[in-house]
Every structure is written in structure tokens, then in C-alpha cells.
Design an enzyme around this catalytic site. Structure first.
Site, mmCIF file in Angstrom:
data_model
loop_
_atom_site.group_PDB
_atom_site.id
_atom_site.type_symbol
_atom_site.label_atom_id
_atom_site.label_comp_id
_atom_site.label_asym_id
_atom_site.label_seq_id
_atom_site.Cartn_x
_atom_site.Cartn_y
_atom_site.Cartn_z
ATOM 1 N N GLY A 39 56.894 5.746 40.070
ATOM 2 C CA GLY A 39 55.806 6.030 41.011
ATOM 3 C C GLY A 39 54.829 4.880 41.057
ATOM 4 O O GLY A 39 53.645 5.066 41.359
ATOM 5 N N SER A 41 54.438 2.346 43.061
ATOM 6 C CA SER A 41 54.148 1.660 44.321
ATOM 7 C C SER A 41 52.822 2.064 44.938
ATOM 8 O O SER A 41 52.384 1.469 45.922
ATOM 9 C CB SER A 41 55.280 1.920 45.324
ATOM 10 N N SER A 171 51.274 14.506 33.178
ATOM 11 C CA SER A 171 51.297 15.937 33.438
ATOM 12 C C SER A 171 50.039 16.304 34.214
ATOM 13 O O SER A 171 49.569 15.518 35.026
ATOM 14 C CB SER A 171 51.400 16.708 32.123
ATOM 15 N N TYR A 185 53.974 23.750 41.744
ATOM 16 C CA TYR A 185 53.520 22.533 41.074
ATOM 17 C C TYR A 185 53.236 22.795 39.596
ATOM 18 O O TYR A 185 53.672 22.042 38.718
ATOM 19 C CB TYR A 185 52.267 22.028 41.778
ATOM 20 N N LYS A 189 54.912 21.199 36.038
ATOM 21 C CA LYS A 189 54.092 20.487 35.060
ATOM 22 C C LYS A 189 54.110 21.166 33.695
ATOM 23 O O LYS A 189 54.026 20.494 32.664
ATOM 24 C CB LYS A 189 52.654 20.358 35.578
#
Length: 309
Positions: A39, A41, A171, A185, A189
Site C-alpha cells: 500500500g 503508493s 490494524s 471492516y 481488522k
């Protein structure tokens, strides 16, 4: 940023980071180290990659969008400490790509042994439980949970062989406390936290340190503050390098981390002492906070009923 709107109230999803007990400043040199950020970018992942490069590390960023990866690489390249530092990019769907081990080998061949993996890739969806399609529950598990697991499985054998490494799982406070509208979601997590705790026990004898870092605290209040991705990145790396397992910043994030600390690895004896003398009181604080959350949800429902009439 995810949000619910209910009359004049707004429920915000905000980014938070580390709660530091030791206020002494430390300077770390990551020269000859290799930091991999999934992740990487955009957002916090990109900020962590930039901060790692500033500290002298070779950096590999992994994400899906090739255009974003190239833009991120250009930005990271402007802050490197010396011309020998490497910045690598890989366009990968972490939840499905079967060639992650090949990618890890290529990254190591070009930028040296991976000493730090930070699993930042993730996304969220905000719907009430009955309005969330089962496909979205699967998607949250694929991206937020399995993406981190797949990448860690690809990197871990190299770290175990060298008996050194640091692994960070991003997390969320929603991984400690279920939040209204975030059932899919939160579930993904919660899974990360459980996996990180079990893995932390497994790798202790291999001198590999894990970090589970709740970053996103969803505050149900209008006065919630925001932390910049840069601040999150700086404190994230500081916390990982200081071998802390779990942390947050801001009153509510810190309270929840302490309240759920009983079976969590501790970073220091001082931290244990503070937890011993505060957990009882924090139970009362979390009780009041939870009551406030339920009150807010109930008021929203009442306002909707009045609007229907």
C-alpha cells in the site's frame, strides 16, 4: 475519509498513530536496510516509504496501480540520502497473486535483504450490517487480512533464515472495538490482530519483532482531530524500531489500547506498571465512552423517525 451523516452530526473516520511512553528522541540510521511497504503508493504507506528513504533505507513499495506507483517512486527518489539507495516498485494484487515469493526474491536481489516489512495495504467500507453484501465481507478479508498474510508468508522464510527482521501489521481501533457501520471492516481488522499475536509468539526465537499498530480510530464526535500521514509515518517507524507491539495516539486510542492490554506483549516494564494501575479506571472510561456511542446512534435513529413523520 468514511463518514455517516445524521442531521447535524458527522461520524468521522480519522487516522492516528503511536502512543510513546519514552519521550527521549532517538535517531536511527537505516543505511543498508531494506524496507518493504505494501500500500506504499499513497496515504500512510507512501509516507512511511518516504520516511524510510529519508533514514537511508532501500525501499520497495507494492500496490496495484502502476501510475500511482510511478508517481510515488518519483516522490520517494527526491528524498533519498545518497545515490546508492534503491527504490523499487511492484504492481501486485496481494490477495491473489501467486508469485509473491518471486517478487520478494527479485526485490532482495536488487535492493538487499528485506529487514522490515510494513503491511499497510487496506481499504474500508461503511455500510450497516444488513446492507453489506456478502461479497464485501469477502473483499475486506481478501484485501485487509489475506493481503497482509500472503505478503508476510512470502517474506518470513528469508527473515527466519537470517534470524533478523521487523514486521508491522497496520490494524485499527476498529480491530479492538466493533464500530457502527464497519462490521465487514472491523471483522477483517480483528483477524489481523489475532494473527499478529500468534505469529509474534512463533518468531521470538528467530529474533523477528512484530508490530501491530492500530492506526485508524473512528471517533464518534464532532471534535475529532486529524493527524497527518507524515506524523503517522514518523511515529510508526519510531515505534517499530523501539520494538513496541501495539500503540495509538490521542486520548481515545490510547485508552482503548490500554484497556485491551492484558494479554498483549508489552514494550517495557514501565508500560506494564502503568497498565496495572490504570486498567481498572480505564474500564470505567471505556464504559462511559461506549454509552456515548450508543446514545449517538440512538439519537440518529430518533431523528430519522421524526423526518419520516
Amino acid at each position: 475519509m468514511d463518514e455517516f451523516r445524521c442531521s447535524e452530526r458527522t461520524f468521522h473516520g480519522n487516522d492516528f498513530t503511536i502512543f510513546i511512553l519514552d519521550s527521549r528522541k532517538r535517531t536511527y540510521d537505516l543505511k543498508n536496510e531494506h524496507c518493504v511497504v505494501t500500500g506504499g503508493s499513497s496515504g500512510i504507506g507512501l509516507a512511511i516509504a518516504i520516511q524510510s528513504a529519508k533514514m537511508g533505507a532501500n525501499v520497495t513499495i507494492i500496490a496495484r496501480s502502476k501510475a500511482r506507483l510511478q508517481a510515488a517512486k518519483d516522490e520517494i527518489s527526491t528524498v533519498i540520502k545518497n545515490s546508492q539507495q534503491k527504490v523499487l516498485t511492484f504492481s501486485v494484487d496481494l490477495s491473489k497473486d501467486p508469485n509473491l515469493k518471486d517478487i520478494v526474491k527479485e526485490a532482495e536481489d536488487n535492493a538487499g535483504p528485506i529487514t522490515m516489512l510494513i503491511n499497510c495495504a487496506g481499504t474500508s467500507i461503511c455500510h450497516r450490517f444488513e446492507e453489506t453484501p456478502i461479497e464485501e465481507f469477502r473483499r475486506m478479508l481478501d484485501i485487509n487480512f489475506l493481503g497482509s498474510i500472503n505478503m508476510t508468508q512470502a517474506v518470513l522464510p528469508y527473515m527466519k533464515e537470517r534470524k533478523f527482521g521487523r514486521i508491522g501489521f497496520v490494524s485499527s481501533i476498529a480491530g479492538l472495538v466493533g464500530i457502527y457501520g464497519y462490521s465487514a471492516y472491523s471483522g477483517s481488522k480483528y483477524a489481523i490482530l489475532g494473527a499478529a499475536e500468534a505469529l509474534n509468539m512463533e518468531v521470538q526465537s528467530h529474533n523477528i519483532k512484530l508490530k501491530d499498530k492500530p492506526i485508524e480510530t473512528v471517533r464518534i464526535s464532532e471534535s475529532a482531530g486529524l493527524f497527518s500521514a507524515k506524523d503517522v509515518a514518523i511515529k510508526t517507524l519510531d515505534d517499530i524500531l523501539n520494538k513496541k507491539f501495539m500503540s495509538s495516539v490521542g486520548f481515545e486510542g490510547s485508552v482503548l489500547c490500554y484497556a485491551f492490554s492484558c494479554m498483549k506483549p508489552s514494550g517495557s516494564f514501565l508500560e506494564v506498571i502503568i497498565q496495572v494501575f490504570t486498567v481498572g479506571l480505564l474500564r470505567l472510561v471505556t464504559f462511559v465512552h461506549l454509552k456515548h456511542i450508543y446514545y449517538t446512534v440512538r439519537k440518529c435513529a430518533e431523528e430519522k423517525e421524526r423526518e419520516k413523520k
